[in-house]
Design a protein around this motif. Sequence first.
Motif, PDB file in Angstrom:
ATOM      1  N   ARG A 203       0.933  -1.099  -0.103  1.00  0.00           N
ATOM      2  CA  ARG A 203      -0.123  -0.179  -0.003  1.00  0.00           C
ATOM      3  C   ARG A 203       0.814   1.285  -0.107  1.00  0.00           C
ATOM      4  O   ARG A 203       0.462   2.260  -0.537  1.00  0.00           O
TER       5      ARG A 203
ATOM      6  N   SER B 205       3.565   1.474  -1.459  1.00  0.00           N
ATOM      7  CA  SER B 205       4.169   1.715  -2.877  1.00  0.00           C
ATOM      8  C   SER B 205       3.462   2.131  -3.800  1.00  0.00           C
ATOM      9  O   SER B 205       3.734   2.738  -4.787  1.00  0.00           O
ATOM     10  N   GLN B 206       2.064   2.504  -3.463  1.00  0.00           N
ATOM     11  CA  GLN B 206       1.192   3.019  -4.411  1.00  0.00           C
ATOM     12  C   GLN B 206       0.942   4.540  -4.217  1.00  0.00           C
ATOM     13  O   GLN B 206       0.431   5.061  -5.037  1.00  0.00           O
ATOM     14  N   ASN B 207       1.534   4.973  -3.012  1.00  0.00           N
ATOM     15  CA  ASN B 207       1.605   6.455  -2.898  1.00  0.00           C
ATOM     16  C   ASN B 207       2.827   7.116  -2.512  1.00  0.00           C
ATOM     17  O   ASN B 207       2.843   8.213  -1.830  1.00  0.00           O
TER      18      ASN B 207
ATOM     19  N   PRO C  45       2.468   9.745  -7.899  1.00  0.00           N
ATOM     20  CA  PRO C  45       3.189   9.926  -6.315  1.00  0.00           C
ATOM     21  C   PRO C  45       4.697   9.604  -6.749  1.00  0.00           C
ATOM     22  O   PRO C  45       5.194   8.562  -5.922  1.00  0.00           O
TER      23      PRO C  45
ATOM     24  N   ARG D 252      -6.911  10.536  -5.725  1.00  0.00           N
ATOM     25  CA  ARG D 252      -6.143  10.144  -4.431  1.00  0.00           C
ATOM     26  C   ARG D 252      -6.000  10.843  -3.419  1.00  0.00           C
ATOM     27  O   ARG D 252      -5.882  12.076  -3.630  1.00  0.00           O
TER      28      ARG D 252
ATOM     29  N   VAL E 157      -3.634  11.131   0.107  1.00  0.00           N
ATOM     30  CA  VAL E 157      -2.656  10.817   0.916  1.00  0.00           C
ATOM     31  C   VAL E 157      -2.704  11.758   2.336  1.00  0.00           C
ATOM     32  O   VAL E 157      -2.647  12.688   2.296  1.00  0.00           O
TER      33      VAL E 157
ATOM     34  N   HIS F 253      -1.267   0.129 -10.420  1.00  0.00           N
ATOM     35  CA  HIS F 253      -1.953   0.572  -9.164  1.00  0.00           C
ATOM     36  C   HIS F 253      -2.467   2.072  -9.244  1.00  0.00           C
ATOM     37  O   HIS F 253      -2.700   2.656  -8.213  1.00  0.00           O
ATOM     38  N   TRP F 254      -1.871   2.943 -10.293  1.00  0.00           N
ATOM     39  CA  TRP F 254      -2.200   4.341 -10.379  1.00  0.00           C
ATOM     40  C   TRP F 254      -3.629   4.620 -11.258  1.00  0.00           C
ATOM     41  O   TRP F 254      -3.886   5.598 -11.640  1.00  0.00           O
TER      42      TRP F 254
ATOM     43  N   PRO G 295       9.970   4.111  -2.911  1.00  0.00           N
ATOM     44  CA  PRO G 295       9.138   2.921  -2.283  1.00  0.00           C
ATOM     45  C   PRO G 295       8.179   2.407  -3.659  1.00  0.00           C
ATOM     46  O   PRO G 295       7.829   1.328  -3.495  1.00  0.00           O
ATOM     47  N   SER G 296       7.900   3.013  -4.750  1.00  0.00           N
ATOM     48  CA  SER G 296       7.088   2.869  -5.590  1.00  0.00           C
ATOM     49  C   SER G 296       7.517   1.587  -6.817  1.00  0.00           C
ATOM     50  O   SER G 296       6.659   0.895  -6.933  1.00  0.00           O
TER      51      SER G 296
ATOM     52  N   ALA H 283       9.574  -3.639  -2.397  1.00  0.00           N
ATOM     53  CA  ALA H 283       8.281  -3.424  -2.931  1.00  0.00           C
ATOM     54  C   ALA H 283       7.617  -4.567  -3.718  1.00  0.00           C
ATOM     55  O   ALA H 283       6.464  -4.898  -3.582  1.00  0.00           O
TER      56      ALA H 283
END
Lengths: 223, 223, 223, 223, 223, 223
Positions: free
Chosen positions: A204, A206-208, B131, B220, B222, E150-151, E190-191, E196
Amino acid sequence: MIGTPQKLAVIAPHPDDETLGVGGTIARFAAEGCEVSVLIVSGHLPPIYPPEAFQTTRREAEEAMAVLGVARTEFLEIPATMVHERPVAELNGAITRFLRSSDPEMVLLPFPDRHIDHRVIFDASVVACRPVRPSAPKLVFAYETLSETHWNVPGVEPSFVPEVFVDISSYMGTKETALACYASQLHEAPSRSVDACRALARFRGSQNGCHFAEALKVVRIVI
Amino acid sequence: MIGTPQKLAVIAPHPDDETLGVGGTIARFAAEGCEVSVLIVSGHLPPIYPPEAFQTTRREAEEAMAVLGVARTEFLEIPATMVHERPVAELNGAITRFLRSSDPEMVLLPFPDRHIDHRVIFDASVVACRPVRPSAPKLVFAYETLSETHWNVPGVEPSFVPEVFVDISSYMGTKETALACYASQLHEAPSRSVDACRALARFRGSQNGCHFAEALKVVRIVI
Amino acid sequence: MIGTPQKLAVIAPHPDDETLGVGGTIARFAAEGCEVSVLIVSGHLPPIYPPEAFQTTRREAEEAMAVLGVARTEFLEIPATMVHERPVAELNGAITRFLRSSDPEMVLLPFPDRHIDHRVIFDASVVACRPVRPSAPKLVFAYETLSETHWNVPGVEPSFVPEVFVDISSYMGTKETALACYASQLHEAPSRSVDACRALARFRGSQNGCHFAEALKVVRIVI
Amino acid sequence: MIGTPQKLAVIAPHPDDETLGVGGTIARFAAEGCEVSVLIVSGHLPPIYPPEAFQTTRREAEEAMAVLGVARTEFLEIPATMVHERPVAELNGAITRFLRSSDPEMVLLPFPDRHIDHRVIFDASVVACRPVRPSAPKLVFAYETLSETHWNVPGVEPSFVPEVFVDISSYMGTKETALACYASQLHEAPSRSVDACRALARFRGSQNGCHFAEALKVVRIVI
Amino acid sequence: MIGTPQKLAVIAPHPDDETLGVGGTIARFAAEGCEVSVLIVSGHLPPIYPPEAFQTTRREAEEAMAVLGVARTEFLEIPATMVHERPVAELNGAITRFLRSSDPEMVLLPFPDRHIDHRVIFDASVVACRPVRPSAPKLVFAYETLSETHWNVPGVEPSFVPEVFVDISSYMGTKETALACYASQLHEAPSRSVDACRALARFRGSQNGCHFAEALKVVRIVI
Amino acid sequence: MIGTPQKLAVIAPHPDDETLGVGGTIARFAAEGCEVSVLIVSGHLPPIYPPEAFQTTRREAEEAMAVLGVARTEFLEIPATMVHERPVAELNGAITRFLRSSDPEMVLLPFPDRHIDHRVIFDASVVACRPVRPSAPKLVFAYETLSETHWNVPGVEPSFVPEVFVDISSYMGTKETALACYASQLHEAPSRSVDACRALARFRGSQNGCHFAEALKVVRIVI
């Protein structure tokens, strides 16, 4: 611009759902000064579970709530899988009373998923959150519960596709400590281990663009 | 808990979309101290429109922006219905540059609807909001545009089903004044009159317990 | 090419849903010579409501039906929020009997929304309308009910996204007069006032080029 | 109550789509006195097809149109798979001109499916049918095309799930005769044979209690 | 009962998508005796990227393919973000030729997501896989690509909600080794980090009771 | 690559659903050596049906099962339309016991459609198939039931949009023979005749290039 809510209410079908779903969010907001109330609707009670099972999970829940910084926990003590057998107006009423007494800006609900109790409690909670009074909560979200939420059938039952991400990078440790309190509920199996929880939070994130996150689906936001 | 953003960016396909969609939200946030930037991507330019049409709507837009309290307005001047003929990377780049220079916490995008320009600009804007940098906007929403948004085909094209409502009860008058600046765009026909705008805001308000509201769909958030 | 039906049947969960949802359509078709029958399934009865509440709303409903030009109104008198506790076959049977006796070309049903009674009655009504007999109705639609229908959760529960619009421009006044009969049900709050009804009709009109409209979702059309 | 339209317009991407999709509906309405116009947008033209391919299918189409009772057929002659390379405004304009000249109450469009031309023509046609003028068509539907429509990817691309069924029991023979005119297009393979067409019509009939039917998805109905 | 396919074809928009999405599946099937072919459609080419970027990623891809056990890799060398500017029939043709020459039972496609190249290649690949010949592939699936997939915007664009899980518990190490070959593509952010990827595989495993899994969405299965 | 399963379990709400939905698949797999078990959950029992109705359909079912080559048939004997009145845990338990005793690789479930029993049994069956044990079934699908499945309301209730097709070209005759055993259930009406079944199988075949097929929707596949 979205700051810490002053009061947060979490509706959990069974003890551990609140920690699995939003333990990091609770810990973060509590640490930032929010007053968090948790309602645990159902429990491991007869006829499906032996009488002592409820006491075990209740004790585990109280420990976990202490770890997370929850101010108030309430247990409705309805036996698991039997929530839908109560009169609709009675369950709606119990959740409404809990919400009025905790008076939250933000409410977190279970997603309606594979577990029938989650569906019934989701429905009753959304009814209780209808914007029919000026005091109705302004921010209502549904959270995911590892395993159950991801066992809805794609294209037939609703999928949990989140739009909201709470950065819990600094609270992942607290969440894991709280999860560890639920010794009777978590196991080594891949579907609901602490390790799987950590992986979900990492995904989750990694999605943002953050390290660990919890994901939410919007029910209603009033700005 | 959701307070006024410090900086807000609005992407509008054509002059008037920003006022039709989120004129009340812009007016409210500007009045509350927010710095609002608006990017108008396309315009009433040749070959579909005569050269003077663009100047008219640009003048109208500047007046409307002044009414709403917009700090900065930028025009990309791409001819209407031809946005999708530009190289994808070029449009993405232009929107990205606008967002970097305005550095917003909140971004409002057009919903991808009946008008092809709205679809292309929605897509490019979501790309620009990914992001992938710490400075990416934390709050991204899509807004509705009276008539075009409600002409998507149910069950075939995406429907605008909003989860977010901005209370504009105190700014409905300002929105109507700004709409009135667009003399060349609004007409007596039922689909896009000031009266229809007011009715839509009233209906959106009835969904969440306030008098007038604008509705948004979450791309989105955050936290 | 779609003319006035000779016979129309409307299924309403509670008194006022038929007027909120399709009061203009009823008034228009009745004025054009159609024989309209209304079935009101549930009511404001004990244990949730005091005994006199039902008599009040029944009287209000009868006045409203007279205003709209309804030929026949039938009350099943099942207590509100308890419709789903009746045996499924019994409710299906009662609706089927009503439909057979009124023998309509067109049937209007409540959309399955936030109110549990609406969901249960929608389901039973669609069962009763299955095309298993030559006399099955050829035109079956679902209507929206201000507030309840718009409180379904986007992306989780079905959204009311209509494809059909009935022009009620000449009958908006009659609809408002009928609504005014329901003094005990309508209030000043934004979610269900006469003013919100008017705004919704205005918005629905703007979607298809007429002044006031009521919107429907198709269940089945056989030409 | 839904009677025969006085004028019907059918938009077909390529010759044979109109017969595969709504040949029975055309034949029935024509027999009942309706004036039917057909626009065939694209064709088997170079660079993908040899020059004579277009002449063959045009001749076949003209024979099929005669069998069905079509009053007027127009060919735009855009090469297959290249429709989306035309300027959007040009295609919208051509379809709008066709609709204005045929002035229909009812319009039938191709569903946006696996074939890119079907998607582009669907979009342009829905734009041309927007309710922005009093003369806009009141009844707009999309039809299925055997094979292409059923190759959309479930859960990713829109599915053809029809709400409207036209009883063509008495016109199935005429539809098969018209299909047989397209000798160059139909083949023995299971995906697009006359036999598969007949099976589809039989299945659609079984959904609504008649022997053979054609299925439609509603774009917009104004009553 | 679902055994190892004899031949597998993977369509990748850009070098690294195949490893991010289905590196474990490729490694497992290759180890079990399957002949794996990979088509890499686009690349880091001018005008967006400097000329040497393509050579770098091509070299990285070849190393990764060797790690995974891929038998054949083909590069179409279309510049990134410009795939949709090629004539539709040309891209369809190139993918069709690749599939005919590799003659697979199973094909894996990119999910149509935030990246425009992924959408265009998904569409062309599904066209190339239509069941119009006895040799058409019997098992066609779409895979997810960390970050881009996932975007997509929930409720507006298609969501990746998988029904199929490939157990890659014994091949997670191989997948990570292959990912490590793409030094120019993966980063600490992180993405899209290796960490990840591992978390996503762990989460997908938790959905179906195994330690690590890759998830797929069904396009078509013929048994 | 997808071969014949060694053991197949089919859950049928009422006698004939298994043959209508997957009679050809059962016949094919049984002929190829698979051990097929069928659970018939509900039946034509009082209070809705006379006592002898159940014995008639049970006898018909046993004949049909013999034609198809089913190894084991079990009847739970819950009265039709009353399945949802049983405690949830009891129905889940009965289905779980059936699945454990038959130990299948593949399970076929009814789609949740117009008939309330189908919905309740679908839900309980998916619960029983959760991947919480290594012995959980690897291949779980839902099948369509002519008429009931196609009476779900489009856009409101889930639509049956299949991704999986089983080629039953060589077993269509066996399926029809088995259907003919259900003399009390099938009739001349278009919605559920043998002829409509054949047409549906022909249409499903046309979607994937074979002569007759049965269609399935994936619940879960683990490879």
